[in-house]
Motif scaffolding. Structure first.
Motif, short mmCIF file in Angstrom:
data_model
loop_
_atom_site.label_atom_id
_atom_site.label_comp_id
_atom_site.label_asym_id
_atom_site.label_seq_id
_atom_site.Cartn_x
_atom_site.Cartn_y
_atom_site.Cartn_z
N PRO A 53 0.80 -1.24 0.00
CA PRO A 53 0.00 0.00 0.00
C PRO A 53 0.83 1.28 0.00
CG PRO A 53 0.03 -0.98 2.19
CD PRO A 53 0.69 -1.97 1.28
N SER A 54 2.15 1.17 0.22
CA SER A 54 2.98 2.37 0.28
C SER A 54 3.81 2.59 -0.97
CB SER A 54 3.92 2.29 1.50
OG SER A 54 3.20 2.18 2.70
N LEU A 55 3.55 1.83 -2.02
CA LEU A 55 4.36 1.88 -3.23
C LEU A 55 4.29 3.27 -3.87
CD1 LEU A 55 6.22 0.00 -4.79
CD2 LEU A 55 4.29 -0.58 -6.27
N GLU A 56 5.46 3.90 -3.97
CA GLU A 56 5.54 5.29 -4.44
C GLU A 56 6.18 5.40 -5.82
OE1 GLU A 56 8.10 9.27 -3.23
OE2 GLU A 56 7.60 7.81 -1.68
N LYS A 57 7.22 4.60 -6.07
CA LYS A 57 7.91 4.65 -7.36
C LYS A 57 8.09 3.23 -7.88
CE LYS A 57 12.12 6.07 -9.75
NZ LYS A 57 13.45 6.73 -9.68
N LEU A 58 7.71 3.02 -9.15
CA LEU A 58 7.79 1.69 -9.74
C LEU A 58 8.35 1.80 -11.16
CD1 LEU A 58 7.18 -1.35 -9.60
CD2 LEU A 58 4.88 -0.83 -10.44
N THR A 59 9.43 1.05 -11.40
CA THR A 59 10.05 1.02 -12.72
C THR A 59 9.80 -0.33 -13.36
OG1 THR A 59 11.80 2.57 -12.09
CG2 THR A 59 12.21 1.20 -14.01
N LEU A 60 9.16 -0.31 -14.54
CA LEU A 60 8.83 -1.54 -15.27
C LEU A 60 9.39 -1.50 -16.69
CD1 LEU A 60 5.10 -1.81 -14.17
CD2 LEU A 60 6.97 -3.24 -13.36
N SER A 61 10.35 -0.65 -16.94
CA SER A 61 10.90 -0.50 -18.28
C SER A 61 11.46 -1.83 -18.79
CB SER A 61 12.02 0.55 -18.28
OG SER A 61 11.52 1.80 -17.83
N HIS A 62 11.22 -2.11 -20.07
CA HIS A 62 11.68 -3.34 -20.72
C HIS A 62 11.07 -4.60 -20.12
CE1 HIS A 62 14.79 -1.43 -23.28
NE2 HIS A 62 14.91 -0.59 -22.26
N CYS A 63 9.98 -4.46 -19.39
CA CYS A 63 9.21 -5.63 -18.96
C CYS A 63 8.16 -5.87 -20.05
CB CYS A 63 8.56 -5.39 -17.59
SG CYS A 63 9.75 -5.18 -16.25
#
Length: 437
Positions: free
Chosen positions: A326-336
């Protein structure tokens, strides 16, 4: 005398009187008060204060006013004699010094610093490329109160430096030896044995750091909270699993480019490290939805995750993170490349989406379409989104997203269209791409 002349004379008298009065008021301030005020100023401000009057000059240059010095923001080409002069002036008052990027500073200056400033606690020598093990030997001999040292990109530093620090700085809690290519497991073992209070260890780009080094940290430094092993390419599941089991306070872990790691690492972290808030695993291509499902179930405090090039994960990973973090602030999914609009829909329905999620990076996710941006409208705190080479995203969808989230920064690239074939007339001298360039 005319009225204007009398008024001018009166103005001069008043102005000079005010200046003299100000000087007297300044001198009447207790020395302790001024020193307390000066203790909050940076280097530039102290130097300016030293030019006000003789009284301020004495106080501004008093060693007690120079407890924390950052010369990076002041002047990057500081010469050695300047450091030696500061050291002799500050002596035991100096607690924190940053020489980041001062490439003219060498061992002699650091030796003088260590010899005069025995109470220093924080020392940043990153990018001081001239210093060698001689510097750390002096620090070890005289600066037993040292708690943090940054040796990032000091390429002449070897294992001997870690051995010196281990012997002379038992209170050390933070060390950064990133890009010190000569550091190996031998130095890390010596450091871990002598500095058991260690909280933060960074060895980004140190190719000789291996499983044995990590096992030593796990064995002797149970209070470790931050660990950066970016590009330590030989690290395997066995050492990270032992680290996870022994270091329950771990909060930040970077194992990007440690390509041999598998879901066994993620399962161990989920089992033992419930305080984890930052996880960077870019380039760990063996991780799958199974590992991230475990993380989502047990690591409730995750705030930042870099999953770039974790090419096996699918929308299931996003569903697990949406429900469990619930605290997720920054998520990187590049090249997924297996992530679709449906995965983003799962993410936006999670408890973090509406008010917490602020940065989402989706570069080179080829299955993402305009529907993703429609889902993101509900993320009211979203401040930045990366969409480079997302070929199915349109300018129209970006404009609609900006209408709903006017403060958002969208970084996207649209390749220029293919120029039409020339059917008649002379062939143009330049194609459309050349004209753009």
């Amino acid at each position: 005398m005319t009225n204007s002349g009398r008024n001018h004379h009166r103005y001069d008298h008043t102005f000079l009187g005010a200046t003299e009065l100000d000087d007297e008021l300044i001198k009447q301030l207790p020395k302790e008060v001024l020193l307390r005020v000066f203790s909050y100023l940076d280097v530039v401000s102290l130097c300016r204060c030293a030019q006000v009057c003789k009284y301020w000059n004495v106080l501004a240059l008093d060693g007690s006013s120079w407890q924390k010095i950052n010369l990076f923001d002041f002047q990057r080409d500081i010469e050695g004699p300047v450091i030696e002069n500061i050291s002799q002036r500050c002596r035991g008052f100096l607690k924190s010094l940053s020489l980041r990027g001062c490439q003219s500073v060498g061992d002699q200056s650091v030796r003088t610093l260590a010899n005069h400033c025995h109470n220093i606690e924080h020392l940043d020598l990153s990018e001081c490329k001239k210093i060698t093990d001689i510097s750390t030997q002096s620090i070890s001999r005289y600066c037993s109160k040292l708690t943090a040292i940054n040796l990032d990109s000091c390429s002449n530093i070897t294992d001997n430096s870690l051995k010196y620090l281990s012997d002379g700085c038992p209170n050390l809690m933070e060390i950064n030896v990133s890009w010190c290519h000569l550091i190996s497991e031998n130095g890390v073992e010596a450091l871990a044995r002598g500095c058991v209070k260690l909280r933060k260890f960074s060895s980004k780009g140190c190719k000789q750091i291996n499983d044995n080094a990590i096992l030593c940290l796990a064995k002797y430094c149970p209070d470790l909270m931050v660990l950066n092993l970016h590009s330590c390419e030989t690290i395997s599941d066995s050492s990270i699993r032992q680290l996870a089991a022994n270091c329950h306070k771990l909060q930040k872990l970077c194992v990007s480019k440690c390509a041999d790691l598998t879901d066994l690492t993620l399962l161990s972290l989920s089992q033992h490290n419930h305080l984890l808030n930052t996880l960077e695993v870019s380039g760990c291509r063996n991780f799958t939805d199974i590992g991230f499902q475990a993380l989502g179930r047990n690591c409730k405090y995750l705030e930042r995750m870099d999953l770039e090039e974790c090419s096996q994960i699918t929308d299931l990973t996003l569903a697990h993170l949406a429900t469990g973090c619930p605290s997720l602030e920054k998520l990187t999914l590049s090249h997924c490349e297996l992530i679709t609009d449906d995965g983003i829909r799962h993410l936006t329905t999670g408890s973090c989406a509406a008010e917490i999620l602020s940065v989402l990076e989706l570069d080179n996710c080829p299955l993402i379409t305009d529907r993703t941006l429609e889902h993101l409208v509900s993320c009211h705190n979203l401040q930045r989104i990366e969409l480079f080479d997302c070929q199915l995203i349109s300018r129209t969808a970006i404009r609609k997203l900006k209408n709903h989230l006017p403060n958002i920064k969208v970084h996207a690239y649209f390749a220029p269209g293919t120029p039409p074939a020339v059917t008649s007339g002379h062939r143009p001298r330049y194609c459309r791409c050349c004209e753009i360039l």
